[in-house]
Structures are given as structure tokens and as C-alpha cells.
Design a protein around this motif. Sequence first.
Motif, PDB file in Angstrom:
ATOM      1  N   ALA A 312       0.318   1.349   4.847  1.00 54.66           N
ATOM      2  CA  ALA A 312      -0.170   2.532   3.864  1.00 54.66           C
ATOM      3  C   ALA A 312       0.245   2.473   2.508  1.00 54.66           C
ATOM      4  O   ALA A 312       1.483   2.054   2.482  1.00 54.66           O
ATOM      5  CB  ALA A 312       0.281   3.815   4.575  1.00 54.66           C
ATOM      6  N   LYS A 313      -0.505   2.732   1.610  1.00 57.71           N
ATOM      7  CA  LYS A 313      -0.137   2.773   0.141  1.00 57.71           C
ATOM      8  C   LYS A 313       0.159   4.216  -0.056  1.00 57.71           C
ATOM      9  O   LYS A 313      -0.984   4.787  -0.392  1.00 57.71           O
ATOM     10  CB  LYS A 313      -1.209   1.862  -0.759  1.00 57.71           C
ATOM     11  CG  LYS A 313      -0.846   1.994  -2.179  1.00 57.71           C
ATOM     12  CD  LYS A 313      -1.988   1.261  -2.805  1.00 57.71           C
ATOM     13  CE  LYS A 313      -1.614   1.130  -4.402  1.00 57.71           C
ATOM     14  NZ  LYS A 313      -2.795   0.489  -5.089  1.00 57.71           N
ATOM     15  N   VAL A 314       1.153   4.614  -0.472  1.00 55.98           N
ATOM     16  CA  VAL A 314       1.764   5.794  -0.891  1.00 55.98           C
ATOM     17  C   VAL A 314       1.764   6.015  -2.254  1.00 55.98           C
ATOM     18  O   VAL A 314       2.266   5.475  -2.983  1.00 55.98           O
ATOM     19  CB  VAL A 314       3.106   6.148  -0.271  1.00 55.98           C
ATOM     20  CG1 VAL A 314       3.597   7.579  -0.468  1.00 55.98           C
ATOM     21  CG2 VAL A 314       3.203   5.934   1.171  1.00 55.98           C
ATOM     22  N   ILE A 315       0.878   7.276  -2.739  1.00 54.10           N
ATOM     23  CA  ILE A 315       0.655   7.619  -4.093  1.00 54.10           C
ATOM     24  C   ILE A 315       1.707   8.937  -4.339  1.00 54.10           C
ATOM     25  O   ILE A 315       2.200   8.774  -5.286  1.00 54.10           O
ATOM     26  CB  ILE A 315      -0.661   7.898  -4.403  1.00 54.10           C
ATOM     27  CG1 ILE A 315      -1.569   6.890  -3.865  1.00 54.10           C
ATOM     28  CG2 ILE A 315      -0.916   8.294  -5.754  1.00 54.10           C
ATOM     29  CD1 ILE A 315      -1.684   5.591  -4.655  1.00 54.10           C
ATOM     30  N   LEU A 316       1.653   9.849  -3.740  1.00 56.47           N
ATOM     31  CA  LEU A 316       2.437  11.014  -3.647  1.00 56.47           C
ATOM     32  C   LEU A 316       3.077  11.413  -2.252  1.00 56.47           C
ATOM     33  O   LEU A 316       2.274  11.304  -1.235  1.00 56.47           O
ATOM     34  CB  LEU A 316       1.718  12.224  -4.300  1.00 56.47           C
ATOM     35  CG  LEU A 316       0.972  11.955  -5.308  1.00 56.47           C
ATOM     36  CD1 LEU A 316       0.031  13.287  -5.917  1.00 56.47           C
ATOM     37  CD2 LEU A 316       1.973  11.804  -6.726  1.00 56.47           C
ATOM     38  N   LYS A 317       4.388  11.570  -2.328  1.00 53.87           N
ATOM     39  CA  LYS A 317       4.802  12.260  -1.232  1.00 53.87           C
ATOM     40  C   LYS A 317       5.764  13.530  -1.356  1.00 53.87           C
ATOM     41  O   LYS A 317       6.727  13.541  -2.364  1.00 53.87           O
ATOM     42  CB  LYS A 317       6.108  11.094  -0.707  1.00 53.87           C
ATOM     43  CG  LYS A 317       6.901  11.077   0.371  1.00 53.87           C
ATOM     44  CD  LYS A 317       7.343   9.949   1.088  1.00 53.87           C
ATOM     45  CE  LYS A 317       8.112   9.382  -0.157  1.00 53.87           C
ATOM     46  NZ  LYS A 317       8.950   8.021   0.258  1.00 53.87           N
ATOM     47  N   ASP A 318       5.397  14.495  -0.521  1.00 58.37           N
ATOM     48  CA  ASP A 318       6.014  15.968  -0.952  1.00 58.37           C
ATOM     49  C   ASP A 318       6.003  16.356  -2.361  1.00 58.37           C
ATOM     50  O   ASP A 318       7.239  16.621  -2.759  1.00 58.37           O
ATOM     51  CB  ASP A 318       7.242  15.926  -0.185  1.00 58.37           C
ATOM     52  CG  ASP A 318       7.923  17.422   0.028  1.00 58.37           C
ATOM     53  OD1 ASP A 318       6.774  18.318   0.045  1.00 58.37           O
ATOM     54  OD2 ASP A 318       9.001  17.393   0.198  1.00 58.37           O
ATOM     55  N   TYR A 319       5.021  16.074  -3.319  1.00 57.46           N
ATOM     56  CA  TYR A 319       5.073  16.342  -4.516  1.00 57.46           C
ATOM     57  C   TYR A 319       4.995  17.594  -4.810  1.00 57.46           C
ATOM     58  O   TYR A 319       3.930  18.491  -4.544  1.00 57.46           O
ATOM     59  CB  TYR A 319       3.907  15.642  -5.195  1.00 57.46           C
ATOM     60  CG  TYR A 319       3.930  15.847  -6.775  1.00 57.46           C
ATOM     61  CD1 TYR A 319       4.978  15.423  -7.449  1.00 57.46           C
ATOM     62  CD2 TYR A 319       2.713  16.345  -7.266  1.00 57.46           C
ATOM     63  CE1 TYR A 319       4.817  15.496  -8.902  1.00 57.46           C
ATOM     64  CE2 TYR A 319       2.482  16.496  -8.650  1.00 57.46           C
ATOM     65  CZ  TYR A 319       3.579  16.315  -9.249  1.00 57.46           C
ATOM     66  OH  TYR A 319       3.364  16.460 -10.784  1.00 57.46           O
ATOM     67  N   ASN A 320       6.031  18.365  -5.524  1.00 57.22           N
ATOM     68  CA  ASN A 320       5.956  19.559  -6.301  1.00 57.22           C
ATOM     69  C   ASN A 320       6.041  19.661  -7.581  1.00 57.22           C
ATOM     70  O   ASN A 320       6.934  18.931  -8.198  1.00 57.22           O
ATOM     71  CB  ASN A 320       7.093  20.431  -5.530  1.00 57.22           C
ATOM     72  CG  ASN A 320       7.042  20.669  -4.063  1.00 57.22           C
ATOM     73  OD1 ASN A 320       6.225  21.524  -3.609  1.00 57.22           O
ATOM     74  ND2 ASN A 320       7.603  19.729  -3.195  1.00 57.22           N
ATOM     75  N   TYR A 321       5.231  20.483  -8.184  1.00 59.12           N
ATOM     76  CA  TYR A 321       5.210  20.632  -9.775  1.00 59.12           C
ATOM     77  C   TYR A 321       4.613  21.858 -10.290  1.00 59.12           C
ATOM     78  O   TYR A 321       3.516  22.309  -9.930  1.00 59.12           O
ATOM     79  CB  TYR A 321       4.612  19.208 -10.458  1.00 59.12           C
ATOM     80  CG  TYR A 321       5.076  19.328 -11.872  1.00 59.12           C
ATOM     81  CD1 TYR A 321       6.325  19.040 -12.400  1.00 59.12           C
ATOM     82  CD2 TYR A 321       4.233  19.620 -12.960  1.00 59.12           C
ATOM     83  CE1 TYR A 321       6.594  18.771 -13.527  1.00 59.12           C
ATOM     84  CE2 TYR A 321       4.458  19.641 -14.272  1.00 59.12           C
ATOM     85  CZ  TYR A 321       5.445  19.066 -14.672  1.00 59.12           C
ATOM     86  OH  TYR A 321       5.897  19.027 -15.948  1.00 59.12           O
TER      87      TYR A 321
END
Length: 615
Positions: A312-321
Motif C-alpha cells: 500500500a502506498k500511503v498518502i495521508l494518515k490520520d491527517y487533521n488540519y
Amino acid sequence: MAQSYLQIDNLTKSFGDLVLFENLSLGISEGDRIGLIARNGSGKTTLLNIIMGIEGKDEGSIVWRNDLRVDYLSQDPQFPSDITVGEVCRCVRQGNEWVVDDSKDRQDVLTNSSELTRILTRLDITDLGQKVSQLSGGQQKRLALAHVLIDNPQFLILDEPTNHLDLEMVEWLEDYLNRSRSMTLLMVTHDRYFLDHVCNRIVELADKQLYNYRGNYNYYLEKRAERISAQNAQVDHAQNLLRKELDWMRRQPQARGHKSRSRIEAFHELEQRAKARYEEQRMRLQMRSTYIGSKIFVAKHVDKSFNDNESAKVILKDYNYTFARYEKMGIIGANGTGKSTYLKLLLGELKPDHGSFEIGETVRFGYYSQDGIQYDEQKKVIDVVRDIAEYVLMSDGSKMSATEFLKQFLFTPVKQYSYVYKLSGGEKRRLYLCTILMRSPNFLILDEPTNDLDIATLQVLEEYLQNFGGCVIVVSHDRYFMDKVVDHLLVMKGDGVLQDYPGNYTDYREWRSLKEQEAVEQAQVANGLKASVAPSSAKPKTPKAPKLSFQEKQEFERLEKELPQLEAEKRKIEELMSSGTLGSDELMAKGNRMQELIDLIDEKELRWLELAEKK
């Protein structure tokens, strides 16, 4: 004395009634590193193709030094689709065709080149067995760049070499060319830092002729301003003479049918000079942008990944903004880290695996994508714009017609009534930008906007964005552009790792270099390889304190406004409580408010001090 490599004399090229340039002359000698600058549609790529014999000329001569090893990186390199990446490395150019050369000499060059694997790796090309037909356009451009560098020619011609490179690749290429001092260069690029750091000569193609400047981009800007000032001074003088000549022409007796022929010819020549004032065509747009509310977008626990074969190619992981009003964010990262994916998630073109992007109700996106849009090639430029709107509302309430609006984007009246298919690639990108901005968005998302735009357009776009009354997100490999436009960076490091860095790209690069230097020094100490203790007089290096993030800067500015207001309210209550005019209930209420203010001021002053130490 440096040897002459290339001599061009009296070169002329036209397409029908359109004259691109005429009577151009240019000499290039060993050691020259030339940046060719011109507006889109002026004929930069055409000139390079004529020099390489790919395209024909109308008039003039092109003379090369005998036995000179020359290579050319075109904007759109074409390799046979049925060969592999490894076989491309063995290709040689024959006119405009690439063919595989299996001769022993060619094999020896590649076998003995220790640069081969390193260059391919630095340009993110690792699978030599992959078919060229499976590569994207950007990958093919990087493959072609690797090809010309591996050949190590004496004279290298580059057409937009930084397109499709990420920032680290651009800096690597800049360093590589600076170390290859024996290589003579002629390049077309809009990357101004690249021009400044690599070139020792700038040649500007303008008004169908060439202007030479022996220096880097910074020197060119200075001397070009002097040239334009001198030209305009000469025009002012010519205009004064023209007024006198015009008076003379009008005072001649009508009965005289034979005015002095030489005087009349001189008059017409003077008239042309008087009209030759150089006016910078500048886009100074003050368009009315749609109102944008306080809520822009909030990212909540966003996950996104793609399955690539078995991993798996991870782009975002538990992203908060939480994106702030009027924020201008730049996004950087190596190719494949997910910059464009991030934008498509925000725009709703892709769905996150988990979590959500909540968009404010007033947000009106304007999206400039890498792919652009497909126009009806048989339409005229003016009709493309009028299909969107006849008029554009300006910030002062006035209206600008579609014709005037296109002029602001450097489209002359002649160009406006040209068909889309006649536009250069850069002119089509400029038209695309025009169609986005005329819709009055309040949130601009720009994915590699600098590709194929000329420097003149970039300058006016930068000015527009600096004054833009909305939000901006930019993905770009153009360091100069990023430095002028953004106020903080989102650095995508891959595997879902993101870093928010306050400041522009140069600030970030200096900080990263310092960190890399510290890591090297710590490794040397750990391995017992530290050369010696620094002299006592040398000042120890202290790492820079972390700067304020974008949201912290906004908080600091709010505190600086709120604290004086709270102090003023506190003083006013103190005066009322000591005045003797308040009843018991009012006195109690004011006493309670006084305690609230004291606690609030203490809390905010403490936070202000914390932020001030990081500022």
C-alpha cells in the motif's frame, strides 16, 4: 581564447504572415552558458529546432564547429514505444528520430560511465526493463534528460529542463550542471533561480530580435531596465522632433505637389521611431473576488492510500488540519508523495478511505490542474472567453470587457482573433489561467502553474496572488515563485508523513541544510571522526528556534490586538469603582468583571510570551 562553437547569421523565420524573428545573429563560444528568455509564442522552441536542423529556416546561415558533440533535450521527446528504458539509454538521435545504436563504441561509453546508474536513480528511474510506452509524459522527459546527461556532450541544448522535476531534482540538476563546467549550454527555462545560478549569459528574444547580456539573471534584470529607460528617452527625443516635422509638413502650400522627397522619407522614419516607446505589458488585475467566510476547510482524521501491486502506498494518515482565512500554502515533496492527490481529495475528485474534508459554504474553488482543459481547437481565443462571460467585475465595481481582460493576459488583438490551434503550448496555458481567474474564485488551487508559462506571465501572476483577497494552495517546483507567493509550506515526505513549516521555500531549505549539517556533525562525533575542537574564539552554532506556524502567527497578531483592549477595559473599570458613583449591585458586577479581566490578561500575556520567544 575560447573556440567558436556555433555562429548564426541573419536568421529569419515566419509562418504565413506571422514573422517570428528576422535577421537574428548569435555567436556561441566554448564555456558560454546561455539562458534564452522570451514570451510564449515568440519562437523560443522554434529557434532551438532550427538550430538543431529539425525545422527549416526562411533565410540565414547556421555554422557549427566541426566534430562538435551536441545533444538536445526537446520539450516533448519521442522514443520508440516498443523499447525498454535500458534500450533508450543506447539511443542516438538521427535528425528528429531516435534509434537504438548497438555499436561497440556506444556500448563502451555506457559501460564505462559510472554516472549512468546514479543519474537514473536521482531522476527516479530505476526499472531499466520497463517499456517506454508504460511511462508518463513526465517520466519520459526525465528519461530524456538522463540520456543527454549520460552522453556528456560538449554543447548541450535544453528546452525547459526543469519541467516535471521535483524540487530536489531541480537542485540536483543545478548542482550537476555547475560541476560540469566544461559543458557549454543553451537553455530555455522559466526557472529564475536556475537561470541566476547556472547561466553566465542571458539572451532575450523580443521585438523579433535578440538582446545580449553577459551575466546571470540578476544582472540581466538590471541592464534590461537600463536598456528600456534609454530606449524610451530616445523615443521622447524623437517625439519632440516629430512635432516639429509634423508642423513643417502641415505648413507646406497645398499647391506644391512635390515636397522634398528626402524630407518626407525622413518624416516617416521619424514617425516610426516616435511610436517605438517600450511599454511593459503588465497584468494589473484588481478583480472582484467572491466573499469568503471564516470557515474554509477542515480535514478530520483523513486517511488515503493506494494499493501498488502487493504493498500500500500511503498518502495521508490520520491527517487533521484547519485551513485559515486568507492562508497561502505551498505544497512540496518528491514525485509520488501525493501532492496532486491531496488537491483532488480537497476538491472532492477523490474520496478519502477514512475521515472527511468539510468545506465552508462560501468557498468557491478555482482549480488550475496539470492536465489543463481541452478546448475546441477551431474556436477563436476571444470566443473561448466570451463563452464564460462578456464582462468581468473589477474590485471598484466597474466592468472589464472580455477583449480588455485578454489584453491584461498579454493577448494582443491579433492573437485574440486567432484560432486556438495556432497558439503555442505556453499561450494555451495562459488562456487556461485566464478562464479560471475570470470566474472570480475566492480559493485558488494551482497544481504546477509555472510549467510552460513564460517569465512575463509568471511575474504578473505572482503580483496577482500577492494581492489576492482569498485563499491559495500552490504545488510547484519553481522556488522563485514559491518564495514570492506562499507564507508557509506543507512538506510531504512520503508514507503519510507531513510537516508544516512556517516561511517560504528558501527559509525551509536553509533550515533543512542546517539540520543536515548538524546530523553529519553528530555522526562524526559518534564515530570518533571529529577533526578537532573548534578554537575558543569561534562562536558555537546555535540551532534556530522553531518559527511560528501560520496559525500561531495569526494567534500572535490577535493577542497583540486583544491585550491593549483588555488593559483599557480594566483601567476603565478601575476608574468607575473608585469614582463612588456605583451602587452596591453595580460595584459587585464590576468587581467580578475585574477578576475575570485579571485572569484573562495573565493567561493571554503568558501565551504571548511563549509565542514571542519563537518569533
